[in-house]
Design a protein around this motif. Structure first.
Motif, PDB file in Angstrom:
ATOM      1  N   THR A   1      -1.297   1.536  -4.751  1.00 48.27           N
ATOM      2  CA  THR A   1       0.151   1.329  -4.635  1.00 48.27           C
ATOM      3  C   THR A   1       0.881   2.561  -5.203  1.00 48.27           C
ATOM      4  O   THR A   1       0.298   3.338  -5.975  1.00 48.27           O
ATOM      5  CB  THR A   1       0.624   0.079  -5.425  1.00 48.27           C
ATOM      6  OG1 THR A   1       0.583   0.394  -6.825  1.00 48.27           O
ATOM      7  CG2 THR A   1      -0.247  -1.133  -5.128  1.00 48.27           C
ATOM      8  N   PRO A   2       2.152   2.701  -4.872  1.00 50.47           N
ATOM      9  CA  PRO A   2       2.905   3.859  -5.399  1.00 50.47           C
ATOM     10  C   PRO A   2       3.031   3.856  -6.923  1.00 50.47           C
ATOM     11  O   PRO A   2       3.383   4.877  -7.508  1.00 50.47           O
ATOM     12  CB  PRO A   2       4.287   3.696  -4.744  1.00 50.47           C
ATOM     13  CG  PRO A   2       4.057   2.874  -3.522  1.00 50.47           C
ATOM     14  CD  PRO A   2       2.941   1.943  -3.889  1.00 50.47           C
ATOM     15  N   VAL A   3       2.742   2.718  -7.561  1.00 52.28           N
ATOM     16  CA  VAL A   3       2.894   2.626  -9.024  1.00 52.28           C
ATOM     17  C   VAL A   3       2.004   3.648  -9.737  1.00 52.28           C
ATOM     18  O   VAL A   3       2.329   4.117 -10.837  1.00 52.28           O
ATOM     19  CB  VAL A   3       2.598   1.184  -9.515  1.00 52.28           C
ATOM     20  CG1 VAL A   3       2.737   1.071 -11.026  1.00 52.28           C
ATOM     21  CG2 VAL A   3       3.528   0.187  -8.820  1.00 52.28           C
ATOM     22  N   MET A   4       0.907   4.040  -9.095  1.00 55.83           N
ATOM     23  CA  MET A   4      -0.005   5.019  -9.693  1.00 55.83           C
ATOM     24  C   MET A   4       0.737   6.304 -10.084  1.00 55.83           C
ATOM     25  O   MET A   4       0.348   7.008 -11.003  1.00 55.83           O
ATOM     26  CB  MET A   4      -1.142   5.366  -8.715  1.00 55.83           C
ATOM     27  CG  MET A   4      -2.072   4.219  -8.392  1.00 55.83           C
ATOM     28  SD  MET A   4      -2.899   3.518  -9.830  1.00 55.83           S
ATOM     29  CE  MET A   4      -4.126   4.767 -10.186  1.00 55.83           C
TER      30      MET A   4
ATOM     31  N   ARG B   1       0.841  -1.199   0.000  1.00 53.85           N
ATOM     32  CA  ARG B   1       0.000   0.000   0.000  1.00 53.85           C
ATOM     33  C   ARG B   1       0.880   1.254   0.000  1.00 53.85           C
ATOM     34  O   ARG B   1       1.893   1.300   0.687  1.00 53.85           O
ATOM     35  CB  ARG B   1      -0.863  -0.034   1.265  1.00 53.85           C
ATOM     36  CG  ARG B   1      -1.861   1.049   1.328  1.00 53.85           C
ATOM     37  CD  ARG B   1      -2.893   0.809   2.423  1.00 53.85           C
ATOM     38  NE  ARG B   1      -3.637   2.032   2.611  1.00 53.85           N
ATOM     39  CZ  ARG B   1      -3.774   2.654   3.764  1.00 53.85           C
ATOM     40  NH1 ARG B   1      -3.261   2.157   4.844  1.00 53.85           N
ATOM     41  NH2 ARG B   1      -4.451   3.777   3.826  1.00 53.85           N
ATOM     42  N   ASP B   2       0.486   2.232  -0.783  1.00 53.69           N
ATOM     43  CA  ASP B   2       1.255   3.475  -0.895  1.00 53.69           C
ATOM     44  C   ASP B   2       1.594   4.011   0.491  1.00 53.69           C
ATOM     45  O   ASP B   2       0.706   4.301   1.298  1.00 53.69           O
ATOM     46  CB  ASP B   2       0.427   4.504  -1.676  1.00 53.69           C
ATOM     47  CG  ASP B   2       1.275   5.701  -2.080  1.00 53.69           C
ATOM     48  OD1 ASP B   2       2.311   5.939  -1.427  1.00 53.69           O
ATOM     49  OD2 ASP B   2       0.902   6.385  -3.044  1.00 53.69           O
ATOM     50  N   TYR B   3       2.902   4.169   0.748  1.00 52.19           N
ATOM     51  CA  TYR B   3       3.302   4.571   2.094  1.00 52.19           C
ATOM     52  C   TYR B   3       2.874   5.989   2.447  1.00 52.19           C
ATOM     53  O   TYR B   3       2.715   6.328   3.615  1.00 52.19           O
ATOM     54  CB  TYR B   3       4.808   4.384   2.313  1.00 52.19           C
ATOM     55  CG  TYR B   3       5.711   5.332   1.531  1.00 52.19           C
ATOM     56  CD1 TYR B   3       6.054   5.068   0.209  1.00 52.19           C
ATOM     57  CD2 TYR B   3       6.251   6.458   2.122  1.00 52.19           C
ATOM     58  CE1 TYR B   3       6.894   5.910  -0.501  1.00 52.19           C
ATOM     59  CE2 TYR B   3       7.106   7.304   1.424  1.00 52.19           C
ATOM     60  CZ  TYR B   3       7.418   7.026   0.107  1.00 52.19           C
ATOM     61  OH  TYR B   3       8.255   7.864  -0.586  1.00 52.19           O
ATOM     62  N   HIS B   4       2.670   6.817   1.414  1.00 49.44           N
ATOM     63  CA  HIS B   4       2.194   8.174   1.704  1.00 49.44           C
ATOM     64  C   HIS B   4       0.865   8.090   2.459  1.00 49.44           C
ATOM     65  O   HIS B   4       0.604   8.851   3.374  1.00 49.44           O
ATOM     66  CB  HIS B   4       1.998   8.964   0.407  1.00 49.44           C
ATOM     67  CG  HIS B   4       3.250   9.101  -0.392  1.00 49.44           C
ATOM     68  ND1 HIS B   4       3.611   8.187  -1.338  1.00 49.44           N
ATOM     69  CD2 HIS B   4       4.225  10.028  -0.358  1.00 49.44           C
ATOM     70  CE1 HIS B   4       4.763   8.568  -1.881  1.00 49.44           C
ATOM     71  NE2 HIS B   4       5.154   9.665  -1.293  1.00 49.44           N
ATOM     72  N   ARG B   5       0.062   7.085   2.055  1.00 43.72           N
ATOM     73  CA  ARG B   5      -1.229   6.919   2.717  1.00 43.72           C
ATOM     74  C   ARG B   5      -1.086   6.125   3.998  1.00 43.72           C
ATOM     75  O   ARG B   5      -1.661   6.455   5.025  1.00 43.72           O
ATOM     76  CB  ARG B   5      -2.188   6.158   1.795  1.00 43.72           C
ATOM     77  CG  ARG B   5      -2.604   6.958   0.612  1.00 43.72           C
ATOM     78  CD  ARG B   5      -3.822   6.309   0.032  1.00 43.72           C
ATOM     79  NE  ARG B   5      -3.892   6.541  -1.397  1.00 43.72           N
ATOM     80  CZ  ARG B   5      -4.780   5.989  -2.165  1.00 43.72           C
ATOM     81  NH1 ARG B   5      -5.657   5.148  -1.672  1.00 43.72           N
ATOM     82  NH2 ARG B   5      -4.813   6.254  -3.442  1.00 43.72           N
ATOM     83  N   ALA B   6      -0.303   5.049   3.933  1.00 41.25           N
ATOM     84  CA  ALA B   6      -0.190   4.159   5.100  1.00 41.25           C
ATOM     85  C   ALA B   6       0.414   4.885   6.304  1.00 41.25           C
ATOM     86  O   ALA B   6       0.042   4.611   7.441  1.00 41.25           O
ATOM     87  CB  ALA B   6       0.642   2.933   4.741  1.00 41.25           C
ATOM     88  N   LEU B   7       1.343   5.810   6.047  1.00 41.05           N
ATOM     89  CA  LEU B   7       1.995   6.496   7.170  1.00 41.05           C
ATOM     90  C   LEU B   7       1.242   7.751   7.611  1.00 41.05           C
ATOM     91  O   LEU B   7       1.525   8.305   8.670  1.00 41.05           O
ATOM     92  CB  LEU B   7       3.441   6.866   6.810  1.00 41.05           C
ATOM     93  CG  LEU B   7       4.416   5.722   6.526  1.00 41.05           C
ATOM     94  CD1 LEU B   7       5.838   6.244   6.405  1.00 41.05           C
ATOM     95  CD2 LEU B   7       4.369   4.661   7.639  1.00 41.05           C
TER      96      LEU B   7
END
Ligand code: B12
Length: 304
Positions: A282-285, A96-102
Protein backbone atom coordinates in the motif's frame (compact mmCIF):
# COMPACT_ATOMS: atom_id res chain seq x y z
CA UNK A 1 -10.82 13.73 -33.94
CA UNK A 2 -8.32 11.67 -35.94
CA UNK A 3 -8.43 7.86 -36.03
CA UNK A 4 -5.19 7.60 -34.07
CA UNK A 5 -6.46 9.63 -31.10
CA UNK A 6 -9.71 7.65 -31.10
CA UNK A 7 -7.79 4.36 -31.11
CA UNK A 8 -5.59 5.48 -28.18
CA UNK A 9 -8.58 6.54 -26.11
CA UNK A 10 -10.44 3.34 -26.87
CA UNK A 11 -7.44 1.34 -25.71
CA UNK A 12 -7.11 3.46 -22.54
CA UNK A 13 -10.68 2.60 -21.53
CA UNK A 14 -10.16 -1.05 -22.48
CA UNK A 15 -7.15 -1.12 -20.13
CA UNK A 16 -9.31 0.08 -17.24
CA UNK A 17 -8.72 3.83 -17.11
CA UNK A 18 -11.85 5.85 -16.31
CA UNK A 19 -10.99 8.92 -18.32
CA UNK A 20 -8.53 9.82 -21.06
CA UNK A 21 -7.83 13.22 -22.58
CA UNK A 22 -5.22 14.66 -24.87
CA UNK A 23 -3.35 17.98 -24.71
CA UNK A 24 -1.02 19.36 -27.32
CA UNK A 25 2.42 20.58 -26.28
CA UNK A 26 2.94 24.24 -26.90
CA UNK A 27 5.44 26.73 -25.57
CA UNK A 28 4.90 26.48 -21.82
CA UNK A 29 4.54 29.81 -20.06
CA UNK A 30 5.11 30.12 -16.31
CA UNK A 31 1.77 29.80 -14.49
CA UNK A 32 2.99 30.42 -10.97
CA UNK A 33 5.01 27.25 -10.44
CA UNK A 34 8.30 29.14 -10.06
CA UNK A 35 6.75 31.47 -7.49
CA UNK A 36 5.35 28.43 -5.62
CA UNK A 37 8.82 26.91 -5.38
CA UNK A 38 10.52 30.24 -4.61
CA UNK A 39 8.11 30.79 -1.73
CA UNK A 40 9.24 27.45 -0.28
CA UNK A 41 5.75 25.91 -0.53
CA UNK A 42 7.34 22.57 -1.45
CA UNK A 43 8.78 22.31 2.09
CA UNK A 44 11.58 19.69 2.15
CA UNK A 45 10.63 18.04 -1.17
CA UNK A 46 13.96 18.97 -2.74
CA UNK A 47 13.28 16.67 -5.71
CA UNK A 48 10.75 19.24 -6.94
CA UNK A 49 13.38 21.95 -6.92
CA UNK A 50 15.88 19.69 -8.69
CA UNK A 51 13.47 19.02 -11.56
CA UNK A 52 12.04 22.55 -11.72
CA UNK A 53 12.87 23.12 -15.41
CA UNK A 54 11.75 19.71 -16.68
CA UNK A 55 8.47 20.06 -14.79
CA UNK A 56 7.76 23.21 -16.73
CA UNK A 57 8.86 21.97 -20.13
CA UNK A 58 8.02 18.43 -21.12
CA UNK A 59 10.20 18.69 -24.22
CA UNK A 60 13.22 18.63 -21.88
CA UNK A 61 12.04 15.15 -20.89
CA UNK A 62 10.98 14.01 -24.38
CA UNK A 63 12.66 16.04 -27.14
CA UNK A 64 10.16 16.75 -29.88
CA UNK A 65 7.16 16.10 -27.59
CA UNK A 66 3.93 16.97 -29.39
CA UNK A 67 1.15 15.64 -27.17
CA UNK A 68 0.40 14.54 -23.63
CA UNK A 69 -2.13 11.74 -23.11
CA UNK A 70 -3.64 12.08 -19.65
CA UNK A 71 -5.32 9.22 -17.82
CA UNK A 72 -7.46 9.18 -14.72
CA UNK A 73 -8.27 6.22 -12.52
CA UNK A 74 -11.11 6.60 -10.09
CA UNK A 75 -10.56 5.16 -6.59
CA UNK A 76 -13.52 6.10 -4.37
CA UNK A 77 -15.04 3.36 -2.22
CA UNK A 78 -17.87 4.32 0.14
CA UNK A 79 -16.88 1.61 2.62
CA UNK A 80 -13.35 2.98 3.12
CA UNK A 81 -14.48 4.64 6.34
CA UNK A 82 -12.64 4.43 9.67
CA UNK A 83 -14.44 3.59 12.91
CA UNK A 84 -15.28 6.70 14.98
CA UNK A 85 -12.19 7.96 16.79
CA UNK A 86 -9.87 5.51 15.03
CA UNK A 87 -6.71 6.77 13.29
CA UNK A 88 -7.39 7.83 9.70
CA UNK A 89 -5.61 6.85 6.53
CA UNK A 90 -6.27 8.78 3.30
CA UNK A 91 -8.68 6.99 1.00
CA UNK A 92 -6.18 6.56 -1.82
CA UNK A 93 -3.96 4.48 0.44
CA UNK A 94 -6.56 1.84 1.39
CA UNK A 95 -5.79 -0.18 -1.71
CA UNK A 96 -2.80 -1.50 -3.63
CA UNK A 97 -0.19 1.19 -4.28
CA UNK A 98 -1.36 2.94 -7.43
CA UNK A 99 2.19 3.48 -8.62
CA UNK A 100 2.30 -0.28 -9.05
CA UNK A 101 -1.32 -0.89 -10.02
CA UNK A 102 -1.19 1.65 -12.86
CA UNK A 103 2.29 0.71 -14.07
CA UNK A 104 1.17 -2.22 -16.22
CA UNK A 105 -1.80 -0.62 -18.05
CA UNK A 106 0.27 2.54 -18.50
CA UNK A 107 3.10 0.57 -20.07
CA UNK A 108 0.63 -1.30 -22.26
CA UNK A 109 -0.92 1.94 -23.46
CA UNK A 110 2.51 3.41 -24.25
CA UNK A 111 3.36 0.24 -26.19
CA UNK A 112 0.07 0.56 -28.08
CA UNK A 113 0.94 4.15 -29.06
CA UNK A 114 4.39 2.97 -30.21
CA UNK A 115 2.73 0.30 -32.36
CA UNK A 116 0.25 2.75 -33.88
CA UNK A 117 2.89 5.42 -34.49
CA UNK A 118 6.14 3.76 -35.50
CA UNK A 119 9.11 5.90 -34.56
CA UNK A 120 7.26 7.92 -31.90
CA UNK A 121 8.96 8.31 -28.50
CA UNK A 122 6.96 7.95 -25.30
CA UNK A 123 7.51 8.68 -21.60
CA UNK A 124 4.88 7.27 -19.25
CA UNK A 125 4.63 8.04 -15.53
CA UNK A 126 2.32 8.40 -12.61
CA UNK A 127 3.08 10.70 -9.70
CA UNK A 128 6.80 10.16 -9.42
CA UNK A 129 7.83 11.43 -12.88
CA UNK A 130 8.81 15.10 -13.29
CA UNK A 131 5.47 15.87 -14.96
CA UNK A 132 2.87 18.29 -13.62
CA UNK A 133 -0.04 15.94 -13.93
CA UNK A 134 -2.85 18.25 -12.81
CA UNK A 135 -1.82 20.98 -15.21
CA UNK A 136 -1.81 18.51 -18.11
CA UNK A 137 -5.09 16.96 -16.97
CA UNK A 138 -6.75 20.39 -17.08
CA UNK A 139 -5.23 21.14 -20.48
CA UNK A 140 -6.50 17.76 -21.71
CA UNK A 141 -10.06 18.61 -20.67
CA UNK A 142 -10.33 16.05 -17.85
CA UNK A 143 -11.50 18.64 -15.35
CA UNK A 144 -10.26 21.84 -13.72
CA UNK A 145 -7.76 22.55 -10.98
CA UNK A 146 -9.93 23.24 -7.97
CA UNK A 147 -9.38 25.65 -5.15
CA UNK A 148 -8.12 22.72 -3.05
CA UNK A 149 -5.30 22.30 -5.58
CA UNK A 150 -6.71 19.06 -6.98
CA UNK A 151 -8.00 18.12 -10.40
CA UNK A 152 -11.77 17.94 -10.22
CA UNK A 153 -13.52 15.86 -12.85
CA UNK A 154 -17.10 17.05 -13.49
CA UNK A 155 -18.50 13.51 -13.06
CA UNK A 156 -16.37 11.84 -10.43
CA UNK A 157 -14.87 14.75 -8.55
CA UNK A 158 -11.30 14.62 -7.30
CA UNK A 159 -11.11 10.99 -6.13
CA UNK A 160 -8.86 9.95 -9.00
CA UNK A 161 -5.25 9.17 -9.68
CA UNK A 162 -3.61 10.84 -12.64
CA UNK A 163 -1.05 9.48 -15.06
CA UNK A 164 0.48 10.84 -18.26
CA UNK A 165 2.17 9.67 -21.43
CA UNK A 166 4.25 12.31 -23.18
CA UNK A 167 4.61 11.43 -26.86
CA UNK A 168 6.19 12.79 -30.01
CA UNK A 169 3.05 11.70 -31.90
CA UNK A 170 0.79 14.52 -33.03
CA UNK A 171 -2.70 13.83 -31.69
CA UNK A 172 -5.98 15.75 -31.62
CA UNK A 173 -6.22 17.81 -28.42
CA UNK A 174 -9.35 17.95 -26.29
CA UNK A 175 -10.92 21.21 -25.17
CA UNK A 176 -10.27 22.38 -21.58
CA UNK A 177 -13.37 22.94 -19.48
CA UNK A 178 -13.83 26.17 -17.49
CA UNK A 179 -13.29 25.97 -13.74
CA UNK A 180 -16.46 25.40 -11.72
CA UNK A 181 -15.49 26.17 -8.12
CA UNK A 182 -17.29 29.49 -8.40
CA UNK A 183 -17.26 31.31 -5.07
CA UNK A 184 -17.14 28.07 -3.04
CA UNK A 185 -14.38 28.12 -0.42
CA UNK A 186 -15.45 25.01 1.53
CA UNK A 187 -11.96 23.47 1.26
CA UNK A 188 -10.20 26.63 2.45
CA UNK A 189 -12.56 26.95 5.40
CA UNK A 190 -12.34 23.27 6.39
CA UNK A 191 -8.55 22.87 6.31
CA UNK A 192 -7.57 22.60 10.00
CA UNK A 193 -4.05 23.90 9.38
CA UNK A 194 -4.87 26.70 6.91
CA UNK A 195 -2.73 25.07 4.24
CA UNK A 196 -4.84 26.31 1.33
CA UNK A 197 -3.76 29.88 1.38
CA UNK A 198 -5.00 31.31 -1.89
CA UNK A 199 -6.64 30.34 -5.11
CA UNK A 200 -5.36 26.83 -6.00
CA UNK A 201 -2.25 27.18 -3.88
CA UNK A 202 -1.31 24.73 -1.18
CA UNK A 203 1.51 25.42 1.23
CA UNK A 204 3.01 21.99 1.89
CA UNK A 205 4.62 23.33 5.07
CA UNK A 206 1.13 23.55 6.56
CA UNK A 207 -0.45 20.53 4.83
CA UNK A 208 -1.31 17.49 7.01
CA UNK A 209 -0.77 15.27 4.00
CA UNK A 210 2.80 16.52 3.57
CA UNK A 211 3.69 16.18 7.24
CA UNK A 212 2.20 12.71 7.76
CA UNK A 213 3.66 11.28 4.52
CA UNK A 214 6.73 13.18 3.35
CA UNK A 215 8.16 14.91 6.41
CA UNK A 216 10.99 12.75 7.78
CA UNK A 217 11.65 14.98 10.78
CA UNK A 218 9.61 16.39 13.58
CA UNK A 219 6.14 17.76 12.84
CA UNK A 220 5.84 21.37 14.10
CA UNK A 221 3.65 21.52 17.22
CA UNK A 222 1.19 23.93 15.64
CA UNK A 223 0.46 21.40 12.88
CA UNK A 224 0.75 18.29 15.08
CA UNK A 225 -1.96 19.62 17.39
CA UNK A 226 -4.33 19.84 14.42
CA UNK A 227 -3.76 16.60 12.53
CA UNK A 228 -7.42 15.79 13.22
CA UNK A 229 -7.02 12.02 13.48
CA UNK A 230 -5.00 11.59 10.26
CA UNK A 231 -1.95 9.36 10.53
CA UNK A 232 -1.31 9.02 6.79
CA UNK A 233 -2.35 11.71 4.31
CA UNK A 234 -5.49 13.79 4.70
CA UNK A 235 -8.76 13.98 2.74
CA UNK A 236 -10.50 16.89 4.45
CA UNK A 237 -10.29 19.24 1.45
CA UNK A 238 -11.80 16.52 -0.73
CA UNK A 239 -14.47 15.38 1.72
CA UNK A 240 -16.00 18.86 1.95
CA UNK A 241 -15.89 19.52 -1.81
CA UNK A 242 -19.43 19.69 -3.26
CA UNK A 243 -18.13 18.03 -6.43
CA UNK A 244 -17.42 14.96 -4.33
CA UNK A 245 -20.96 14.89 -2.89
CA UNK A 246 -22.38 12.02 -4.86
CA UNK A 247 -19.29 10.02 -5.67
CA UNK A 248 -19.44 7.10 -8.02
CA UNK A 249 -18.26 3.81 -6.51
CA UNK A 250 -15.29 1.92 -7.81
CA UNK A 251 -16.25 -1.57 -6.75
CA UNK A 252 -13.34 -2.99 -8.76
CA UNK A 253 -10.75 -1.71 -6.31
CA UNK A 254 -9.95 -3.97 -3.41
CA UNK A 255 -9.54 -2.20 -0.11
CA UNK A 256 -7.89 -3.17 3.18
CA UNK A 257 -10.91 -3.47 5.50
CA UNK A 258 -8.56 -3.65 8.50
CA UNK A 259 -7.61 0.02 7.93
CA UNK A 260 -11.03 0.93 9.39
CA UNK A 261 -10.07 0.01 12.94
CA UNK A 262 -6.38 0.75 13.45
CA UNK A 263 -5.03 0.52 16.98
CA UNK A 264 -3.00 3.68 17.69
CA UNK A 265 -1.16 2.13 20.65
CA UNK A 266 0.04 -0.77 18.54
CA UNK A 267 1.06 1.54 15.68
CA UNK A 268 3.01 3.90 17.94
CA UNK A 269 5.26 0.99 18.78
CA UNK A 270 5.02 -1.22 15.69
CA UNK A 271 8.02 -3.38 14.80
CA UNK A 272 9.68 -3.27 11.41
CA UNK A 273 8.41 -6.72 10.59
CA UNK A 274 4.82 -6.02 11.66
CA UNK A 275 4.86 -2.71 9.76
CA UNK A 276 5.90 -4.48 6.59
CA UNK A 277 3.39 -7.29 7.06
CA UNK A 278 0.50 -4.91 7.70
CA UNK A 279 1.15 -2.15 5.16
CA UNK A 280 3.10 -3.94 2.46
CA UNK A 281 1.87 -3.16 -1.07
CA UNK A 282 0.00 0.00 0.00
CA UNK A 283 1.13 3.63 -0.35
CA UNK A 284 1.53 3.77 3.46
CA UNK A 285 5.01 2.25 3.01
CA UNK A 286 6.10 5.70 1.75
CA UNK A 287 5.88 7.14 5.28
CA UNK A 288 8.15 4.37 6.60
CA UNK A 289 7.75 2.74 10.00
CA UNK A 290 9.30 5.72 11.79
CA UNK A 291 6.77 8.09 10.22
CA UNK A 292 3.77 5.97 11.18
CA UNK A 293 5.08 5.52 14.76
CA UNK A 294 5.55 9.31 15.03
CA UNK A 295 2.08 10.00 13.59
CA UNK A 296 0.39 7.45 15.85
CA UNK A 297 2.18 9.02 18.84
CA UNK A 298 0.76 12.41 17.84
CA UNK A 299 -2.68 10.82 17.46
CA UNK A 300 -2.45 9.46 21.02
CA UNK A 301 -1.37 12.82 22.42
CA UNK A 302 -4.24 14.58 20.66
CA UNK A 303 -6.79 12.03 21.93
CA UNK A 304 -5.76 11.96 25.60
C1 B12 B 1 4.08 17.40 -4.60
C2 B12 B 1 2.73 16.73 -4.50
C3 B12 B 1 2.04 16.85 -3.31
C4 B12 B 1 2.49 17.77 -2.18
C5 B12 B 1 2.12 19.22 -2.55
C6 B12 B 1 0.63 19.40 -2.91
C7 B12 B 1 0.33 20.43 -3.96
N1 B12 B 1 -0.88 20.95 -3.89
O1 B12 B 1 1.11 20.73 -4.85
C8 B12 B 1 1.73 17.16 -0.96
C9 B12 B 1 2.62 16.15 -0.27
C10 B12 B 1 1.25 18.18 0.08
C11 B12 B 1 0.59 16.44 -1.67
C12 B12 B 1 -0.62 16.13 -1.06
C13 B12 B 1 -1.66 15.49 -1.70
N2 B12 B 1 -1.64 14.90 -2.88
CO1 B12 B 1 -0.18 15.09 -4.12
N3 B12 B 1 1.08 15.30 -5.45
C14 B12 B 1 2.21 16.00 -5.61
C15 B12 B 1 2.84 15.84 -7.00
C16 B12 B 1 3.98 14.82 -6.91
C17 B12 B 1 3.35 17.14 -7.62
C18 B12 B 1 2.34 18.31 -7.55
C19 B12 B 1 2.98 19.62 -7.88
O2 B12 B 1 3.72 19.76 -8.83
N4 B12 B 1 2.68 20.64 -7.04
C20 B12 B 1 3.17 21.95 -7.19
C21 B12 B 1 2.05 22.82 -7.76
C22 B12 B 1 2.28 24.28 -7.45
O3 B12 B 1 2.18 22.63 -9.13
P1 B12 B 1 0.99 22.29 -10.12
O4 B12 B 1 0.34 21.01 -9.79
O5 B12 B 1 1.65 22.36 -11.41
O6 B12 B 1 -0.04 23.48 -9.83
C23 B12 B 1 -0.06 24.63 -10.63
C24 B12 B 1 -1.18 24.54 -11.57
O7 B12 B 1 -2.24 23.80 -10.98
C25 B12 B 1 -1.47 25.97 -11.83
N5 B12 B 1 -2.89 26.25 -12.01
C26 B12 B 1 -3.92 25.79 -11.35
N6 B12 B 1 -5.03 26.29 -11.81
C27 B12 B 1 -4.70 27.07 -12.80
C28 B12 B 1 -5.49 27.84 -13.61
C29 B12 B 1 -4.88 28.60 -14.56
C30 B12 B 1 -5.72 29.42 -15.44
C31 B12 B 1 -3.47 28.58 -14.72
C32 B12 B 1 -2.80 29.39 -15.74
C33 B12 B 1 -2.71 27.81 -13.87
C34 B12 B 1 -3.33 27.07 -12.93
O8 B12 B 1 -1.03 26.73 -10.74
C35 B12 B 1 -0.36 25.88 -9.85
C36 B12 B 1 0.87 26.67 -9.41
O9 B12 B 1 1.79 26.82 -10.46
C37 B12 B 1 1.61 15.28 -7.81
C38 B12 B 1 1.95 14.31 -8.94
C39 B12 B 1 2.54 15.01 -10.15
N7 B12 B 1 3.63 14.46 -10.67
O10 B12 B 1 2.00 16.00 -10.61
C40 B12 B 1 0.74 14.60 -6.72
C41 B12 B 1 -0.77 14.69 -6.86
C42 B12 B 1 -1.12 16.12 -7.20
N8 B12 B 1 -1.27 14.40 -5.49
C43 B12 B 1 -2.34 13.75 -5.46
C44 B12 B 1 -3.04 13.44 -4.27
C45 B12 B 1 -4.14 12.39 -4.37
C46 B12 B 1 -2.74 14.11 -3.08
C47 B12 B 1 -3.55 14.09 -1.77
C48 B12 B 1 -5.07 14.13 -1.98
C49 B12 B 1 -3.15 12.81 -0.96
C50 B12 B 1 -3.85 12.68 0.39
N9 B12 B 1 -5.08 12.22 0.44
O11 B12 B 1 -3.25 12.96 1.40
C51 B12 B 1 -3.01 15.35 -1.05
C52 B12 B 1 -3.85 16.60 -1.36
C53 B12 B 1 -3.30 17.88 -0.82
C54 B12 B 1 -3.70 19.08 -1.68
N10 B12 B 1 -4.86 19.67 -1.41
O12 B12 B 1 -2.96 19.45 -2.60
C55 B12 B 1 -2.85 13.40 -6.85
C56 B12 B 1 -4.01 14.35 -7.18
C57 B12 B 1 -5.12 13.77 -8.04
C58 B12 B 1 -6.10 14.87 -8.40
N11 B12 B 1 -7.36 14.52 -8.55
O13 B12 B 1 -5.73 16.01 -8.56
C59 B12 B 1 -1.55 13.63 -7.73
C60 B12 B 1 -1.81 14.14 -9.14
C61 B12 B 1 -0.82 12.27 -7.77
C62 B12 B 1 -1.47 11.29 -8.75
N12 B12 B 1 -0.72 10.79 -9.72
O14 B12 B 1 -2.63 10.95 -8.67
N13 B12 B 1 0.88 16.18 -2.94
Amino acid sequence: MDELSIAIKRQAYALGFDACGIASVQAEADDGFDAWLDAGFHADMAWMERTRDIRQQVSLKVPGAQSVVVLAKYYYRADAVPAPDAPRIARYAWSRDYHRALAKPLKQLAAHIAELCPGAQQYASTDSGPVRERVWAARAGLGWNGRNGLLIHPEFGSWCFLATIITTAKLTPDTPIPERCGSCCACIEACPTDAIIADRTVDSRRCISYHTIENRGEIPTEIAERTSGWIFGCDICQEVCPWNNIPRENAGIEIRAEFASLDPDALADISDEAFRRFFSGTPVMRAKREGICRNAGIFLRNHK
